[in-house]
Motif scaffolding. Structure first.
Motif, mmCIF file in Angstrom:
data_model
loop_
_atom_site.group_PDB
_atom_site.id
_atom_site.type_symbol
_atom_site.label_atom_id
_atom_site.label_comp_id
_atom_site.label_asym_id
_atom_site.label_seq_id
_atom_site.Cartn_x
_atom_site.Cartn_y
_atom_site.Cartn_z
ATOM 1 N N PHE A 1 0.839 -1.195 0.000
ATOM 2 C CA PHE A 1 0.000 0.000 0.000
ATOM 3 C C PHE A 1 0.876 1.248 0.000
ATOM 4 C CE2 PHE A 1 -2.446 3.357 2.060
ATOM 5 C CZ PHE A 1 -3.649 3.285 1.392
ATOM 6 N N MET A 2 1.950 1.227 0.807
ATOM 7 C CA MET A 2 2.822 2.400 0.879
ATOM 8 C C MET A 2 3.528 2.639 -0.447
ATOM 9 S SD MET A 2 4.210 1.802 4.770
ATOM 10 C CE MET A 2 4.996 3.370 5.054
ATOM 11 N N VAL A 3 3.966 1.534 -1.084
ATOM 12 C CA VAL A 3 4.633 1.676 -2.381
ATOM 13 C C VAL A 3 3.647 2.187 -3.433
ATOM 14 C CG1 VAL A 3 5.727 0.403 -4.257
ATOM 15 C CG2 VAL A 3 6.368 -0.083 -1.888
ATOM 16 N N LEU A 4 2.458 1.602 -3.435
ATOM 17 C CA LEU A 4 1.454 1.999 -4.430
ATOM 18 C C LEU A 4 1.074 3.467 -4.265
ATOM 19 C CD1 LEU A 4 -0.961 -1.065 -4.507
ATOM 20 C CD2 LEU A 4 0.753 -0.429 -6.182
ATOM 21 N N ARG A 5 1.019 3.915 -3.011
ATOM 22 C CA ARG A 5 0.645 5.302 -2.777
ATOM 23 C C ARG A 5 1.718 6.242 -3.338
ATOM 24 N NH1 ARG A 5 -0.536 6.824 3.244
ATOM 25 N NH2 ARG A 5 1.716 6.625 3.253
ATOM 26 N N ARG A 6 2.969 5.832 -3.166
ATOM 27 C CA ARG A 6 4.045 6.663 -3.697
ATOM 28 C C ARG A 6 3.954 6.720 -5.221
ATOM 29 N NH1 ARG A 6 8.860 4.324 -1.066
ATOM 30 N NH2 ARG A 6 7.642 4.618 0.820
ATOM 31 N N MET A 7 3.497 5.606 -5.828
ATOM 32 C CA MET A 7 3.401 5.567 -7.282
ATOM 33 C C MET A 7 2.049 6.049 -7.782
ATOM 34 S SD MET A 7 5.149 1.840 -7.629
ATOM 35 C CE MET A 7 4.914 1.668 -9.399
ATOM 36 N N GLU A 8 1.237 6.599 -6.885
ATOM 37 C CA GLU A 8 -0.102 7.095 -7.249
ATOM 38 C C GLU A 8 -0.971 5.986 -7.838
ATOM 39 O OE1 GLU A 8 -1.060 10.500 -6.987
ATOM 40 O OE2 GLU A 8 0.806 10.858 -5.914
ATOM 41 N N LEU A 9 -0.833 4.767 -7.348
ATOM 42 C CA LEU A 9 -1.615 3.663 -7.899
ATOM 43 C C LEU A 9 -2.713 3.179 -6.954
ATOM 44 C CD1 LEU A 9 1.066 1.457 -9.695
ATOM 45 C CD2 LEU A 9 -0.810 2.741 -10.725
ATOM 46 N N VAL A 10 -2.857 3.850 -5.791
ATOM 47 C CA VAL A 10 -3.983 3.511 -4.920
ATOM 48 C C VAL A 10 -5.259 3.927 -5.638
ATOM 49 C CG1 VAL A 10 -5.096 4.041 -2.725
ATOM 50 C CG2 VAL A 10 -2.640 3.733 -2.816
ATOM 51 N N ASN A 11 -6.320 3.155 -5.449
ATOM 52 C CA ASN A 11 -7.583 3.471 -6.109
ATOM 53 C C ASN A 11 -7.585 3.201 -7.608
ATOM 54 O OD1 ASN A 11 -10.053 4.178 -5.120
ATOM 55 N ND2 ASN A 11 -9.294 6.110 -4.294
ATOM 56 N N THR A 12 -6.598 2.415 -8.085
ATOM 57 C CA THR A 12 -6.611 2.073 -9.506
ATOM 58 C C THR A 12 -6.623 0.559 -9.666
ATOM 59 O OG1 THR A 12 -4.211 1.919 -9.681
ATOM 60 C CG2 THR A 12 -5.203 4.095 -10.066
ATOM 61 N N LEU A 13 -7.139 0.118 -10.803
ATOM 62 C CA LEU A 13 -7.151 -1.316 -11.081
ATOM 63 C C LEU A 13 -5.727 -1.827 -11.270
ATOM 64 C CD1 LEU A 13 -10.220 -1.670 -13.454
ATOM 65 C CD2 LEU A 13 -10.112 -1.899 -10.979
ATOM 66 N N ALA A 14 -4.852 -0.984 -11.838
ATOM 67 C CA ALA A 14 -3.462 -1.396 -12.024
ATOM 68 C C ALA A 14 -2.830 -1.712 -10.667
ATOM 69 C CB ALA A 14 -2.679 -0.291 -12.738
ATOM 70 N N GLY A 15 -3.107 -0.861 -9.697
ATOM 71 C CA GLY A 15 -2.567 -1.084 -8.365
ATOM 72 C C GLY A 15 -3.048 -2.399 -7.784
ATOM 73 N N LEU A 16 -4.349 -2.665 -7.925
ATOM 74 C CA LEU A 16 -4.896 -3.918 -7.393
ATOM 75 C C LEU A 16 -4.273 -5.120 -8.110
ATOM 76 C CD1 LEU A 16 -6.887 -5.167 -5.409
ATOM 77 C CD2 LEU A 16 -8.597 -5.169 -7.224
ATOM 78 N N THR A 17 -4.049 -4.967 -9.438
ATOM 79 C CA THR A 17 -3.435 -6.063 -10.195
ATOM 80 C C THR A 17 -2.044 -6.379 -9.648
ATOM 81 O OG1 THR A 17 -4.643 -5.306 -12.137
ATOM 82 C CG2 THR A 17 -2.870 -6.881 -12.504
ATOM 83 N N VAL A 18 -1.262 -5.329 -9.386
ATOM 84 C CA VAL A 18 0.085 -5.545 -8.831
ATOM 85 C C VAL A 18 -0.013 -6.341 -7.526
ATOM 86 C CG1 VAL A 18 2.088 -4.413 -7.792
ATOM 87 C CG2 VAL A 18 1.072 -3.480 -9.882
ATOM 88 N N VAL A 19 -0.955 -5.943 -6.674
ATOM 89 C CA VAL A 19 -1.105 -6.625 -5.389
ATOM 90 C C VAL A 19 -1.517 -8.082 -5.600
ATOM 91 C CG1 VAL A 19 -2.352 -6.643 -3.216
ATOM 92 C CG2 VAL A 19 -1.678 -4.486 -4.222
ATOM 93 N N HIS A 20 -2.441 -8.300 -6.514
ATOM 94 C CA HIS A 20 -2.897 -9.672 -6.760
ATOM 95 C C HIS A 20 -1.780 -10.546 -7.321
ATOM 96 C CE1 HIS A 20 -7.536 -8.931 -6.762
ATOM 97 N NE2 HIS A 20 -6.976 -8.797 -5.590
ATOM 98 N N VAL A 21 -0.963 -9.989 -8.216
ATOM 99 C CA VAL A 21 0.165 -10.759 -8.757
ATOM 100 C C VAL A 21 1.084 -11.172 -7.602
ATOM 101 C CG1 VAL A 21 2.247 -10.638 -10.179
ATOM 102 C CG2 VAL A 21 0.087 -9.761 -11.067
ATOM 103 N N THR A 22 1.352 -10.225 -6.715
ATOM 104 C CA THR A 22 2.221 -10.522 -5.571
ATOM 105 C C THR A 22 1.643 -11.624 -4.703
ATOM 106 O OG1 THR A 22 2.703 -8.180 -5.550
ATOM 107 C CG2 THR A 22 3.456 -9.448 -3.663
ATOM 108 N N PHE A 23 0.335 -11.558 -4.550
ATOM 109 C CA PHE A 23 -0.369 -12.472 -3.672
ATOM 110 C C PHE A 23 -0.406 -13.888 -4.263
ATOM 111 C CE2 PHE A 23 -4.870 -13.958 -2.904
ATOM 112 C CZ PHE A 23 -4.646 -14.448 -1.640
#
Lengths: 275, 272
Positions: free
Chosen positions: B121-143
């Motif tokens: 979440f902290m990384v995504l926020r720095r990259m302005e990807l919170v609240n985006t589908l791209a951000g969720l995709t990154v998290v899901h790939v990691t998961f």
């Protein structure tokens, strides 16, 4: 050289976030955008140990984790034994036994809310009772545990069934010659042969159960009065409702340590008895 | 145990497993009046599809479904694209590094997801990807990645090394041997891993809850929970109808891969 493609995804997607997460446990990271983060050593852990809410959540988590795992195992073993026999309805049961696996946890939670619903629910209708199952202080946790068992049975049953089917037939024939009954066959042949599978699946189940979030969040949000607030719900609240990232990470680390300890003890005892 | 007792036990299991499902179906087809009745009925007296229409009218199910689909497909493709070479290397080249890597993959399963979601979440926020589908995709790939790696490694190991070597003796280069011999044998495993990743992402709730805050970007599980009002006053009929619809893709995919998933899991587990 060829190992590079193997290590990059593991490092970037698994080691990286986890190491970062563990490090955060030793900081006072907050959710605020410009909040300064500084290293605080073991301060979070000290706070955790004196946090009554944490201990309550931890206690509930252990009750939940152990009882769901044990009940899941017993129920699944029974079902797997039945499915391994030549019975009618076996096909139906096999299909039904994997359906909960295929359902999104959110849907499982919503579905059981319908079953437990005080007015339009099934249970009160069946028993003629007037109970608000998920909001009752003493019934909420048992009610949620039943859902946990229901939803986790498929994996366990499938794995145990596969284990049962790999028990060599000759072993059964040998004890049949000795005139052993069904019970002794189970106790002396099936169970020892199944042991590695049982140890593996119960360990996995325990880890999955203790880390459960979605199901209980949808069912009760941790209520009533925190009676079903599993550790992960507690961590979610601390981290994302109140914004204490560091403290939530500490919780994660603490749960990991406990899980590793429980698993270590369990696996060690099993290994010793197995010899 | 006698046969009759066994049937009784099996019947008990069938009831326990099936009754919530049937109740969901029954609720989805009931009118609000019948739901409010004191004696609950299994079979709706006047079955109606109105709940399905209401579900679509009340929440943006189509939009949420499409967003879930995008995230799940992207997650599946990215995960397998990254994990396949890695899994091949882990299965074929057994050095210390490989052993440590696969050991880590197993151990990492013990860590609770909070330890992953907070740093991400902290990384995504720095990259302005919170609240985006791209951000969720990154998290899901990691998961999904660790388990996908574990599954694929099992499938690669199930392809006999000798086949590759035989192809090499016949004068095929390593890459040609891979393409001609290994790839066809590996295809079912790849499909199973794709579908596994798809379902994991489609069903996932906690990460979505944390990453997606804006109703306009919500995925299906988040939208479903909206049917339960803030005070827990749920609109039961539409809730049941929408829940049923959200389960269909997972059920279909599961029916297709069930057997394979099982053999894949066992291949990974037994030979580990």
């Amino acid at each position: 050289m060829l190992l590079l493609p193997a290590l990059v995804p593991v490092l970037v997607f698994s080691v990286g976030p986890l190491v970062y997460g563990i490090l955060l446990a030793f900081t006072d990271a907050r959710s605020g955008r410009n909040a300064e983060t500084s290293f605080v050593g073991l301060e979070n852990f000290a706070e955790l140990l004196s946090d009554g809410d944490f201990w309550e959540s931890f206690r509930i988590g252990m009750i939940w984790g152990l009882s769901v795992t044990v009940l899941q195992f017993l129920a699944s073993l029974g079902l797997a034994l039945l499915l391994n026999q030549d019975l009618r309805l076996r096909g139906v049961a096999r299909v039904l036994a994997v359906v909960p696996w295929a359902m999104p946890p959110v849907v499982v939670g919503l579905m059981w809310r319908l079953v437990y619903h005080p007015d339009a629910g099934l249970l009160n209708g069946l028993f003629g009772s007037d109970v608000d199952w998920l909001h009752d202080f003493s019934l909420a946790l048992p009610a949620v545990i039943v859902v946990g068992v229901w939803t986790g049975m498929p994996q366990t049953t499938v794995v145990l069934l596969a284990g049962l089917q790999s028990v060599p037939r000759e072993l059964y024939e040998a004890v049949s010659v000795d005139g052993a009954g069904a019970w002794r066959r189970f106790w002396n042949v099936t169970l020892p042969q199944l042991r590695p599978v049982v140890v593996a699946i119960t360990s996995l189940d325990f880890v999955w159960n203790i880390n459960q979030f979605s199901l209980v969040y949808v069912l009760t949000q941790g209520g009533p009065g925190g009676r079903t607030r599993l550790p992960m719900l507690f961590a979610y609240e601390e981290g994302f409702r109140y914004g204490f990232f560091g403290y939530a990470a500490t919780l994660g680390v603490a749960i990991t340590i406990v899980v590793l300890a429980v698993l270590g003890l369990y696996l060690w005892r099993q290994a010793r008895e197995g010899d | 145990m006698t046969r009759a007792l066994k049937y009784l036990a099996l019947l008990g299991y069938l009831v326990f497993l099936a009754f919530p499902l049937l109740w969901l179906l029954s609720t989805a087809l009931k009118t609000p009046q019948e739901m409010a009745a004191l004696d609950p009925t299994w079979i709706p007296r006047r079955p109606t599809l109105a709940n399905f229409a209401d579900a679509f009218a009340e929440q943006d199910l189509v939009g949420a479904g499409l967003r879930s689909l995008v995230v799940a497909v992207a997650t599946a493709l990215i995960t397998v694209a990254l994990a396949l070479p890695a899994a091949y290397a882990l299965a074929r080249f057994r050095g210390v590094a490989g052993k440590i890597a696969i050991g880590w993959v197993l151990v990492s399963q013990v860590f609770p997801v909070v330890l992953i979601i907070i740093p991400l979440f902290m990384v995504l926020r720095r990259m302005e990807l919170v609240n985006t589908l791209a951000g969720l995709t990154v998290v899901h790939v990691t998961f999904v990645m660790p388990f996908a790696l574990w599954m694929l490694r099992g499938y690669v190991r199930a392809v006999p090394r000798e086949l590759e070597e035989a192809a090499a003796v016949d004068g095929a280069g390593r890459l040609r041997a891979l393409a001609a011999v290994v790839a066809p044998l590996l295809a079912p495993g790849v499909v199973a891993t794709l579908l596994f990743s798809f379902i994991s992402s489609w069903n996932e709730f906690m990460f979505a809850l944390v990453i997606l805050k804006d109703p306009g970007v919500e995925t299906l599980p988040l939208t479903l929970v909206r049917f339960v009002g803030p005070e827990g006053v749920a609109r039961l009929g539409p809730l049941a109808a929408a829940s049923l619809l959200a389960t269909v893709p997972s059920l279909v995919f599961f029916a297709t891969i069930q057997r394979r998933l099982r053999s894949g899991l066992m291949a990974g587990a037994v030979k580990g």
